[in-house]
Enzyme design. Structure first.
Site, PDB file in Angstrom:
ATOM      1  N   HIS A 219      14.167  44.359 133.685  1.00  0.00           N
ATOM      2  CA  HIS A 219      13.374  45.223 132.809  1.00  0.00           C
ATOM      3  C   HIS A 219      14.353  46.134 132.059  1.00  0.00           C
ATOM      4  CE1 HIS A 219       9.802  47.044 131.295  1.00  0.00           C
ATOM      5  NE2 HIS A 219      10.047  48.216 131.825  1.00  0.00           N
TER       6      HIS A 219
ATOM      7  N   HIS B 207      13.020  48.296 123.310  1.00  0.00           N
ATOM      8  CA  HIS B 207      11.903  48.031 124.210  1.00  0.00           C
ATOM      9  C   HIS B 207      10.657  47.676 123.386  1.00  0.00           C
ATOM     10  CE1 HIS B 207       9.219  48.096 127.460  1.00  0.00           C
ATOM     11  NE2 HIS B 207       9.621  49.170 128.100  1.00  0.00           N
TER      12      HIS B 207
ATOM     13  N   LYS C 200      16.909  44.378 126.325  1.00  0.00           N
ATOM     14  CA  LYS C 200      16.617  45.644 125.629  1.00  0.00           C
ATOM     15  C   LYS C 200      17.872  46.341 125.120  1.00  0.00           C
ATOM     16  CE  LYS C 200      12.317  46.528 128.168  1.00  0.00           C
ATOM     17  NZ  LYS C 200      12.379  45.519 129.258  1.00  0.00           N
TER      18      LYS C 200
ATOM     19  N   CYS D 283       4.048  48.203 129.280  1.00  0.00           N
ATOM     20  CA  CYS D 283       5.285  47.442 129.081  1.00  0.00           C
ATOM     21  C   CYS D 283       5.338  46.160 129.904  1.00  0.00           C
ATOM     22  CB  CYS D 283       6.469  48.331 129.404  1.00  0.00           C
ATOM     23  SG  CYS D 283       6.298  49.925 128.616  1.00  0.00           S
TER      24      CYS D 283
ATOM     25  N   PHE E  49       4.133  51.544 132.249  1.00  0.00           N
ATOM     26  CA  PHE E  49       3.495  52.846 132.486  1.00  0.00           C
ATOM     27  C   PHE E  49       2.144  52.590 133.161  1.00  0.00           C
ATOM     28  CE2 PHE E  49       5.378  55.721 128.891  1.00  0.00           C
ATOM     29  CZ  PHE E  49       6.606  55.675 129.511  1.00  0.00           C
TER      30      PHE E  49
ATOM     31  N   GLU F 201      15.278  49.857 139.615  1.00  0.00           N
ATOM     32  CA  GLU F 201      15.282  48.394 139.521  1.00  0.00           C
ATOM     33  C   GLU F 201      16.469  47.797 140.273  1.00  0.00           C
ATOM     34  OE1 GLU F 201      15.178  46.799 135.535  1.00  0.00           O
ATOM     35  OE2 GLU F 201      14.627  44.807 136.284  1.00  0.00           O
TER      36      GLU F 201
END
Lengths: 80, 414
Positions: free
Chosen positions: B303, B340, B335, B163, B399, B314
């Site tokens: 994010h 996403h 998002k 991502c 990830f 975050e």
């Protein structure tokens, strides 16, 4: 067998995305129809599927024009 | 003299529009691009919705042969790249193509093609597998095809970091221009992960929201009732250009990219490090390169995935870095509206960040009805805000524990 040219032509139109009028017996797959080796392999897979044959690699390499493919198929299908 | 890098062109493919204008207008209005999947029948899946692009007329701009030879993720990249080149008003006959590169990231590559061909392999045998499988599936093919299309012979590769792929790609492109290896790079990230196979894995790991009855409300970053992310698809592309090259051709300059920070969590394959250290260092490193202090930043494009853990970590990292200034920042999550985009996320969100700096408009975070405990920053709830944005930071975490942050600021000459 009379429709063989038309059948092959339709497959070429679909797989190579060229206008039907460009497809003549003399047309060279790479020089005239803008194909590359991946296109030719994809086309021959379709031909194999349609006629229930298995064109070996050493034969496939020689089939560089539409006419050669048609003659090859005539011979191959006559054998069946 | 230090080489500076500016953003001179933007392009997107998104569930909220295939042009930058339509996309950004929809974001400012707080529209959701998330809906029930219609491309295939999703009825056997646990998650039946996504930020799916319903209409993508690729062959209106590219020929059918190219369409047949490319996976969807590459088509998105070609479309967005052409839009960006047009937006930048680039005269391709006048640029030195050996100094022009393409670096487009992707997390998954052509997973749809992979699935189709794998089924043929299992059902009909090895002879039926397309020779185009490999060149359609490999994730670097977006960069490859875009370079072939434009004839760009400069640096060319794909960055893959899940991502964070899009953000890492842009960061690496920025550095290549800064160091003198190229003068112009088409860069970004692209993804087309909406397939049954891919959704199943994300759903089974518990990463996705399962709010099938209200898809447009499923992506709710920072909200108390968030329960996972929503899969999206699309692409974001920018033209990065060395400042003098941009000035020479009188290019429109959206903003200056001035910092890139990368780090690893070194913690877990899917979960973020709960101390927020990885995210903190990526942001801090980006600010350091930008020669900016935390108080210079006005806006954070987060994010903000809408998973329990990401959003918590975050926000913690933002507070740790920005201290009391954190409460003066505008923080939003793109998002919340488009889901996403995985390898495309960091790139399309970078496009949004550039637009916000250029237009001084920050889109809302939608579905943030009840901010979760500790979620007390200005998340631009419900309505967009107009505010002078001098500098902004864009966060991406992937990830594998990959973190990438990008900093942009208003372009000031001299």
């Amino acid at each position: 067998m009379t429709n063989l040219f038309e059948e092959v032509k339709n497959m070429i139109v679909e797989k190579l995305h060229v206008p039907p009028e460009k497809i003549t017996e003399d047309a060279h797959f790479i020089n005239d129809l803008g194909a590359d080796s991946l296109d030719i392999t994809t086309l021959l897979m379709e031909v194999n599927e349609k006629y229930g044959i298995d064109i070996p690699d050493e034969d496939a390499q020689k089939l560089d024009t539409v006419g050669k493919l048609i003659s090859y198929l005539k011979e191959k299908l006559g054998e069946k | 003299m230090k080489r500076r890098v500016v953003v001179t062109g933007l392009g997107v493919v998104s569930s909220l529009g295939l042009s930058v204008k339509e996309f950004f207008d929809n974001l400012l209005e707080g529209k959701s691009g998330v809906s029930k999947i219609t491309r295939f029948d999703p009825s056997n899946l646990e998650v039946q919705f996504a930020g799916e692009i319903k209409n993508f007329p690729f062959i209106e701009r590219f020929d059918i042969k190219l369409a047949k030879r490319t996976d969807r993720f590459t088509q998105y990249a070609l479309w967005a790249s052409l839009s960006a080149v047009e937006d930048a008003n680039l005269d391709l006959s006048k640029i030195d193509k050996t100094r022009a590169g393409v670096i487009i990231g992707s997390g998954m590559g052509g997973i749809e093609t992979w699935e189709i061909e794998h089924q043929k392999f299992l059902k009909d045998g090895p002879k039926k597998v397309s020779p185009l499988l490999v060149p359609m599936m490999i994730p670097d093919m977006a960069s490859g095809q875009v370079s072939i299309y434009f004839g760009f012979k400069g640096p060319n590769f794909c960055v893959t970091s899940a991502c964070a792929s899009g953000a890492h790609a842009i960061g690496e492109a920025f550095r290549l221009i800064k160091s003198g290896d190229a003068d112009l790079i088409i860069t970004g990230g692209t993804e087309a992960p909406i397939t049954g196979y891919c959704i199943s894995s994300f759903a089974n790991m518990g990463a996705l929201s399962k709010r099938n009855d209200e898809p447009e409300k499923a992506s709710r970053p920072f909200d108390k009732d968030r329960n996972g992310f929503v899969l999206g698809e699309g692409c974001g592309v920018v033209i990065l250009e060395e400042l003098n090259s941009a000035l020479k051709r009188n290019a429109k300059i959206y903003c200056e990219i001035c910092g890139y920070g990368a780090s690893a969590d070194a913690f877990h394959i899917t979960a973020p490090d709960e101390t927020g250290e990885g995210a903190y260092y990526a942001m801090a490193n980006a600010l350091k390169e930008a020669e900016l202090s935390p108080i210079d930043i006005d806006y954070v494009n987060a994010h903000g995935t809408s998973t329990k853990l990401n959003d918590k970590v975050e926000v913690m990292a933002i507070k740790k870095l920005f201290k009391e200034h954190a409460y003066k920042l505008l923080v939003n999550s793109t998002k919340s509206m488009i889901g996403h985009l995985l390898g495309g996320a960091g790139a399309i969100e970078f496009v949004v960040t550039c637009l916000s700096v250029y237009h001084n408009k920050v889109h809302p975070t939608i579905n943030l009805d009840n901010p979760d405990e500790g979620m007390d920053l200005d998340f631009v709830r419900f309505q967009m805000k107009e505010k002078e944005i001098f500098a902004a930071i864009n966060n991406s975490f992937g990830f594998g524990g990959h973190n990438a942050c990008l900093v942009v600021k208003k372009f000031v000459g001299g």
